[in-house]
Design a protein around this motif. Structure first.
Motif, PDB file in Angstrom:
ATOM      1  N   ARG A 184     -11.472   1.058   4.882  1.00 34.59           N
ATOM      2  CA  ARG A 184     -11.091   1.107   4.096  1.00 34.59           C
ATOM      3  C   ARG A 184      -9.696  -0.239   3.875  1.00 34.59           C
ATOM      4  N   GLN A 204       3.659   4.230  -1.022  1.00 35.74           N
ATOM      5  CA  GLN A 204       3.685   4.702  -2.439  1.00 35.74           C
ATOM      6  C   GLN A 204       5.486   5.259  -2.395  1.00 35.74           C
ATOM      7  N   SER A 240      -4.778  -2.232  -1.029  1.00 40.32           N
ATOM      8  CA  SER A 240      -4.540  -3.646  -2.542  1.00 40.32           C
ATOM      9  C   SER A 240      -5.629  -4.623  -2.585  1.00 40.32           C
ATOM     10  N   HIS A 273      -2.582   7.304   3.355  1.00 35.54           N
ATOM     11  CA  HIS A 273      -1.892   7.165   2.554  1.00 35.54           C
ATOM     12  C   HIS A 273      -1.208   5.983   2.537  1.00 35.54           C
ATOM     13  N   GLU A 331     -13.873   5.747  -4.579  1.00 34.30           N
ATOM     14  CA  GLU A 331     -13.218   6.453  -3.654  1.00 34.30           C
ATOM     15  C   GLU A 331     -13.804   5.542  -1.690  1.00 34.30           C
ATOM     16  N   PHE A 332     -12.625   5.597  -1.729  1.00 37.09           N
ATOM     17  CA  PHE A 332     -12.137   4.826  -0.273  1.00 37.09           C
ATOM     18  C   PHE A 332     -12.823   5.052   0.350  1.00 37.09           C
ATOM     19  N   GLY A 343       0.488  -1.369  -0.165  1.00 37.79           N
ATOM     20  CA  GLY A 343      -0.245  -0.078  -0.233  1.00 37.79           C
ATOM     21  C   GLY A 343       0.609   1.207  -0.134  1.00 37.79           C
ATOM     22  N   ARG A 391      -2.242   2.981   0.262  1.00 33.48           N
ATOM     23  CA  ARG A 391      -3.645   2.593  -0.961  1.00 33.48           C
ATOM     24  C   ARG A 391      -4.004   1.040  -0.799  1.00 33.48           C
TER      25      ARG A 391
END
Ligand SMILES: Cc1ncc(COP(=O)(O)O)c(C=O)c1O
Length: 375
Positions: free
Chosen positions: A257, A92, A231, A227, A250-251, A90, A229
């Motif tokens: 989420r 970045q 997966s 922050h 849109e989480f 997740g 993401r």
């Protein structure tokens, strides 16, 4: 609750002197009852009573209490590995980033990070020393490209416990995220995500929490929710209700989420029942009892000439006691203990490993020591 009442909550005590909670622990009676009640209700009423989503919220609240987190920072995972992968997959990453870990970790906390190599992320493995992860080595391994320190609260093989308050301070001061595999600590040692500066935490329920396998907890600090993401996106993690023709990626804003689809409701209900039992007894009290039992065991092992491989200082001890001998055939001995004496211990990395919980008795510890051959 006195010891007799506590023991009545652990039906395994009728059959075994069970000292392998670092392996797969027995279910507590409340957990078993919660699973049975769930199955019964599902058979008779399907989901028509509609109570289970409320139950999940209660379990989330109990898990949050256990960690001193907020309920919306918690979600449920199928195991520890899944939670660690949420973090590994997740973030970045930028090519050249690194993760600092160590040579003692259970593979569940290694492969998710190794798997980042193809994204240009390097796993830095700090060497162990005398069954410990030296703090200074961890500190020295952190450089300006380190994004995460990944570590277990308690090590699976010999029970070395990490000083998470100190490590949390170090990570915060260096701007590095702290990701904790808590499966060998949660349910026996107090874990306070705020005090310890923990950013992410994952733990399945099948060890010291005395829940079933396949139902665990994932914590993500509120400020980091946006922050990481998700997966494994599905339909339960979106802001938009799934009963709609619209589709909008849109989480949700909370830890749900990270969810995807249907929950392991039976497992989560059972996990919640065990967490509530532990909270009722009090984690400090659980820890106090486990300390007494493991101290007694270490004393007995020393008396009989076994080599104790677990650090036992006040900041390093845990519920795991690993002990070795080059005189005895350990696979046979482990089998003999189970078959002759109904004593259950594990064998890991060529040593025996005992991990008694708060409902074990001093007499059970003595039975183990008495059943071991001397040197
Ligand atoms: C430190 C540690 N992490 C993770 C696990 C298990 O991981 P999972 O919950 O993904 O099965 C174990 C099991 O022995 C463990 O000791």
């Amino acid at each position: 609750m006195n010891l007799e009442e506590i023991r009545s909550q652990f039906p395994i005590t009728r059959h075994y002197n069970f000292q392998d909670h670092a392996g797969i622990a027995p279910l507590s009676a409340p957990a078993a009852q919660a699973m049975a009640a769930y199955a019964q209700e599902l058979a008779e009423w399907a989901y028509l009573k509609g109570t289970y989503h409320r139950t999940i919220d209660h379990v989330r609240q109990a898990a949050a209490r256990l960690l001193n987190a907020d309920p919306d920072e918690i979600t449920f995972v199928k195991n520890t590995s899944e939670g660690i992968n949420y973090v590994a997959n997740g973030i970045q990453w930028v090519t050249g980033d690194n993760v600092v870990s160590n040579a003692m970790e259970f593979p569940a906390n290694v492969y998710p990070w190794m798997n980042l190599e193809h994204r240009g992320v390097n796993l830095k493995v700090v060497a162990e020393e005398n069954g410990r992860i030296p703090f200074d080595r961890l500190a020295a391994a952190i450089d300006r490209r380190t994004r995460v320190v990944a570590i277990s609260a308690v090590q699976w093989s010999n029970g070395f416990r990490t000083d998470l308050v100190r490590l949390g301070e170090l990570c915060a001061s260096r701007g590095v995220l702290l990701c904790v595999d808590a499966i060998q600590a949660l349910g026996v040692h107090p874990i306070d995500v705020r005090k310890m500066g923990i950013d992410f935490l994952a733990a399945d329920g099948h060890k010291w929490l005395c829940g079933p396998d396949g139902a665990g907890i994932f914590f993500c600090r509120r400020e980091l929710l946006g922050h990481l993401r998700p997966s494994e996106p599905g339909y339960l993690c979106m802001k938009l209700d799934w009963d709609s023709r619209e589709r909008k990626l849109e989480f949700r804003d909370d830890a749900r989420r990270f969810d995807s689809g249907a929950y392991n409701l039976a497992g989560i209900c059972a996990l919640g029942a065990s967490i509530n039992l532990l909270l009722e007894v009090g984690i400090e009290e659980v820890q106090r009892r486990v300390k007494q039992l493991t101290d007694r065991l270490v004393e007995g092992l020393n008396r009989k000439g076994w080599k104790v491989c677990s650090p036992r200082t006040s900041s390093e001890w845990s519920g795991i006691v690993s002990f070795a001998s080059d005189k005895h055939d350990l696979p046979n001995l482990q089998k003999h203990l189970r078959e002759e004496f109904k004593i259950v211990v594990a064998r890991r990395l060529g040593r025996l490993r005992a991990s008694p919980h708060f409902y074990n008795t001093p007499e059970e510890i003595d039975q183990l020591v008495d059943a071991l051959p001397g040197h």
